[in-house]
Scaffold this motif. Structure first.
Motif, PDB file in Angstrom:
ATOM      1  N   GLU A 291     -15.356 -44.412 -22.584  1.00 35.14           N
ATOM      2  CA  GLU A 291     -13.980 -44.772 -22.660  1.00 35.14           C
ATOM      3  C   GLU A 291     -13.693 -45.929 -21.538  1.00 35.14           C
ATOM      4  O   GLU A 291     -14.179 -45.680 -20.364  1.00 35.14           O
ATOM      5  N   GLU A 292     -12.724 -46.914 -21.911  1.00 32.91           N
ATOM      6  CA  GLU A 292     -12.582 -47.818 -20.712  1.00 32.91           C
ATOM      7  C   GLU A 292     -11.291 -47.769 -20.332  1.00 32.91           C
ATOM      8  O   GLU A 292     -10.392 -47.353 -21.434  1.00 32.91           O
ATOM      9  N   ILE A 293     -10.719 -48.179 -19.320  1.00 31.01           N
ATOM     10  CA  ILE A 293      -9.466 -48.018 -18.525  1.00 31.01           C
ATOM     11  C   ILE A 293      -9.192 -49.312 -18.421  1.00 31.01           C
ATOM     12  O   ILE A 293      -9.653 -50.231 -17.666  1.00 31.01           O
ATOM     13  N   ILE A 294      -7.723 -49.908 -18.850  1.00 35.31           N
ATOM     14  CA  ILE A 294      -7.148 -50.907 -18.389  1.00 35.31           C
ATOM     15  C   ILE A 294      -5.852 -50.800 -17.440  1.00 35.31           C
ATOM     16  O   ILE A 294      -4.854 -50.029 -18.090  1.00 35.31           O
ATOM     17  N   LEU A 295      -6.024 -51.449 -16.438  1.00 32.04           N
ATOM     18  CA  LEU A 295      -4.974 -51.014 -15.438  1.00 32.04           C
ATOM     19  C   LEU A 295      -4.242 -52.000 -14.843  1.00 32.04           C
ATOM     20  O   LEU A 295      -4.925 -53.364 -14.727  1.00 32.04           O
ATOM     21  N   SER A 296      -3.135 -51.989 -14.265  1.00 34.18           N
ATOM     22  CA  SER A 296      -2.307 -53.353 -13.788  1.00 34.18           C
ATOM     23  C   SER A 296      -2.003 -52.819 -12.266  1.00 34.18           C
ATOM     24  O   SER A 296      -1.569 -52.118 -12.160  1.00 34.18           O
ATOM     25  N   THR A 297      -2.101 -54.123 -11.632  1.00 34.15           N
ATOM     26  CA  THR A 297      -1.576 -54.021 -10.364  1.00 34.15           C
ATOM     27  C   THR A 297      -0.113 -54.591 -10.130  1.00 34.15           C
ATOM     28  O   THR A 297       0.519 -55.088 -10.995  1.00 34.15           O
ATOM     29  N   THR A 298       0.268 -54.134  -8.796  1.00 35.03           N
ATOM     30  CA  THR A 298       1.731 -54.524  -8.602  1.00 35.03           C
ATOM     31  C   THR A 298       1.885 -56.144  -8.687  1.00 35.03           C
ATOM     32  O   THR A 298       3.233 -56.534  -8.772  1.00 35.03           O
ATOM     33  N   ASP A 299       1.070 -56.917  -8.619  1.00 35.87           N
ATOM     34  CA  ASP A 299       1.228 -58.337  -8.503  1.00 35.87           C
ATOM     35  C   ASP A 299       0.977 -58.854  -9.848  1.00 35.87           C
ATOM     36  O   ASP A 299       0.881 -60.267 -10.144  1.00 35.87           O
ATOM     37  N   GLY A 300       0.817 -57.988 -10.876  1.00 33.41           N
ATOM     38  CA  GLY A 300       0.723 -58.427 -12.157  1.00 33.41           C
ATOM     39  C   GLY A 300      -0.484 -58.716 -13.012  1.00 33.41           C
ATOM     40  O   GLY A 300      -0.864 -59.181 -13.962  1.00 33.41           O
ATOM     41  N   ARG A 301      -1.515 -58.644 -12.101  1.00 37.65           N
ATOM     42  CA  ARG A 301      -2.989 -58.677 -12.691  1.00 37.65           C
ATOM     43  C   ARG A 301      -3.296 -57.402 -13.517  1.00 37.65           C
ATOM     44  O   ARG A 301      -2.935 -56.229 -13.123  1.00 37.65           O
ATOM     45  N   GLU A 302      -4.424 -57.687 -14.347  1.00 39.98           N
ATOM     46  CA  GLU A 302      -4.834 -56.504 -15.278  1.00 39.98           C
ATOM     47  C   GLU A 302      -6.424 -56.781 -14.942  1.00 39.98           C
ATOM     48  O   GLU A 302      -7.244 -57.536 -14.814  1.00 39.98           O
ATOM     49  N   PHE A 303      -6.942 -55.305 -15.123  1.00 36.67           N
ATOM     50  CA  PHE A 303      -8.493 -55.090 -14.934  1.00 36.67           C
ATOM     51  C   PHE A 303      -8.824 -54.127 -15.986  1.00 36.67           C
ATOM     52  O   PHE A 303      -7.994 -53.189 -16.405  1.00 36.67           O
ATOM     53  N   ILE A 304     -10.071 -54.276 -16.410  1.00 36.44           N
ATOM     54  CA  ILE A 304     -10.713 -53.445 -17.312  1.00 36.44           C
ATOM     55  C   ILE A 304     -11.765 -52.684 -16.305  1.00 36.44           C
ATOM     56  O   ILE A 304     -12.540 -53.330 -15.506  1.00 36.44           O
ATOM     57  N   MET A 305     -11.834 -51.357 -16.416  1.00 37.33           N
ATOM     58  CA  MET A 305     -12.789 -50.550 -15.644  1.00 37.33           C
ATOM     59  C   MET A 305     -13.461 -49.528 -16.492  1.00 37.33           C
ATOM     60  O   MET A 305     -12.926 -49.109 -17.546  1.00 37.33           O
ATOM     61  N   HIS A 306     -14.867 -49.503 -16.322  1.00 35.36           N
ATOM     62  CA  HIS A 306     -15.644 -48.525 -16.966  1.00 35.36           C
ATOM     63  C   HIS A 306     -16.610 -47.835 -16.324  1.00 35.36           C
ATOM     64  O   HIS A 306     -16.835 -48.330 -15.007  1.00 35.36           O
ATOM     65  N   ALA A 307     -17.048 -46.719 -16.376  1.00 31.02           N
ATOM     66  CA  ALA A 307     -18.016 -45.890 -15.702  1.00 31.02           C
ATOM     67  C   ALA A 307     -19.400 -45.660 -16.277  1.00 31.02           C
ATOM     68  O   ALA A 307     -19.270 -45.412 -17.530  1.00 31.02           O
ATOM     69  N   ARG A 308     -20.313 -45.654 -15.522  1.00 29.26           N
ATOM     70  CA  ARG A 308     -21.585 -45.167 -15.881  1.00 29.26           C
ATOM     71  C   ARG A 308     -22.084 -44.029 -15.155  1.00 29.26           C
ATOM     72  O   ARG A 308     -22.101 -43.899 -14.066  1.00 29.26           O
ATOM     73  N   PRO A 309     -22.616 -42.863 -16.005  1.00 32.23           N
ATOM     74  CA  PRO A 309     -23.060 -41.780 -15.425  1.00 32.23           C
ATOM     75  C   PRO A 309     -24.353 -41.893 -14.544  1.00 32.23           C
ATOM     76  O   PRO A 309     -25.211 -42.795 -14.954  1.00 32.23           O
TER      77      PRO A 309
END
Length: 358
Positions: A291-309
């Motif tokens: 599963e991936e996570i999309i998160l936002s920062t206080t300055d309005g930028r968006e990031f996609i984050m994923h993890a590898r075991p």
């Protein structure tokens, strides 16, 4: 052809330390005169011990009334064998009670020392003032590949020339921490002369096989080199990367990760990743890489984050978490779209030109 002479030991305490010392002294004298090597063995034994060394003689543990055999395979040794056998057969018993007590103590200590020498893991070589080996323990056999029965009673430099044993006797100086190669093995040696009344009466060499340490040192160097290369790669990529252990605590963050989320590296280490992003929900599917996570920062930028075991020996050890800014991805997508449009336009223009030429 082997020359032999049988005798019965007549001493009440057998072939104890004091008598062994007397026999060794006589043996050395006879060996020098007749240029031979003398040995002693029990009647039913195939192998004997050198007669010119005290410890091997004592280790036979010959008792009063036992029959032993003096022998030599060297040419011209008949007289030497006869002389030493005669000496052994008539060695007088020391009757003084105090002397007997001393002999008992010497005997016990000698045998105890022998057990200690054989039990230690370091190689041990001891020699007399003539460079004749009189102690060569089990570890020395294993490290050098030389059998004690082959080297005891002989000059050490002829068997282990790398150790420079004669130099030790002449220099009267200790040599510590020297590195030598014996066959395919590396050893560290400590060499010390035995000095009595300012005279060198022998020498001791203690050595340790460091071949495995050398291999480990090389492997450690390779690991350090690999780690340095790995760190350089992590610091030069554009993606933000952090590593977490199986408790989901951060153990490493690269510079792009710090820059993306404005988190000082030293302040985030050992903290749980959930603490850094309290508004996000990091569930088990995320850490399983599903599963991936999309998160936002206080300055309005968006990031996609994923993890590898991270799996080591089929066991879960943590995760590598990779973050990428969506705006960068969007820009890249726009550029791809623009290039696609340009390509399509050029293809259409080329088709028109080909149509006119026809």
């Amino acid at each position: 052809m082997e020359k032999t002479q049988r005798i019965i030991i007549k001493n009440k305490n057998g072939l104890h330390t004091r008598v062994a010392a007397m026999v060794a002294r006589q043996s050395q004298k006879f060996e020098k005169i007749w240029d031979c090597q003398l040995y002693l063995r029990r009647i039913n034994s195939q192998e004997g011990v050198p007669c010119n060394s005290v410890l091997p003689l004592v280790s036979l543990k010959v008792k009063n009334g036992e029959m032993v055999e003096v022998y030599s395979s060297d040419s011209g040794s008949e007289e030497a064998v006869f002389r030493l056998a005669s000496f052994l057969g008539q060695t007088p018993e020391l009757e003084i009670p105090e002397t007997e007590a001393i002999d008992s103590i010497l005997q016990e200590n000698t045998l105890a020392s022998e057990k200690i020498f054989e039990s230690i893991n370091n190689g041990l070589i001891a020699m007399d003032s003539n460079g004749i080996i009189n102690i060569f323990n089990r570890a020395a056999e294993e490290i050098t590949g030389i059998k004690a029965k082959d080297i005891i009673g002989k000059k050490g430099d002829e068997w282990v020339p790398n150790f420079n044993l004669n130099d030790l006797l002449h220099s009267k100086c200790e040599n510590l921490g020297l590195k030598h190669k014996i066959g395919n093995k590396w050893v560290i040696t400590n060499k010390s002369p035995i000095i009595v009344n300012e005279e060198v009466v022998g020498g001791v060499v203690v050595f340790q096989d460091i071949s495995q340490l050398e291999e480990l040192s090389w492997e450690l160097h390779s690991v350090k080199e690999l780690k340095e290369k790995f760190n350089n790669i992590l610091e030069t990529v554009d993606d933000g990367i952090c590593m977490i252990n199986r408790c989901r605590e951060i153990t490493y963050v690269n510079h792009p990760f710090v820059k993306m989320f404005k988190k000082e590296g030293t302040r985030v280490l050992t903290r749980k990743i959930q603490e850094l992003f309290p508004k996000e929900k990091f569930g088990d599917p995320f850490f399983a890489g599903k599963e991936e996570i999309i998160l936002s920062t206080t300055d309005g930028r968006e990031f996609i984050m994923h993890a590898r075991p991270i799996m080591i020996d089929a066991k879960f050890r943590g995760n590598v978490v990779v973050a990428r800014e969506l705006t960068e991805i969007a820009k890249l997508a726009d550029r791809i779209e623009l290039l696609s449009q340009k390509t399509q336009y050029l293809q259409e223009e080329l088709a028109k030109k080909e149509g006119l030429n026809q």
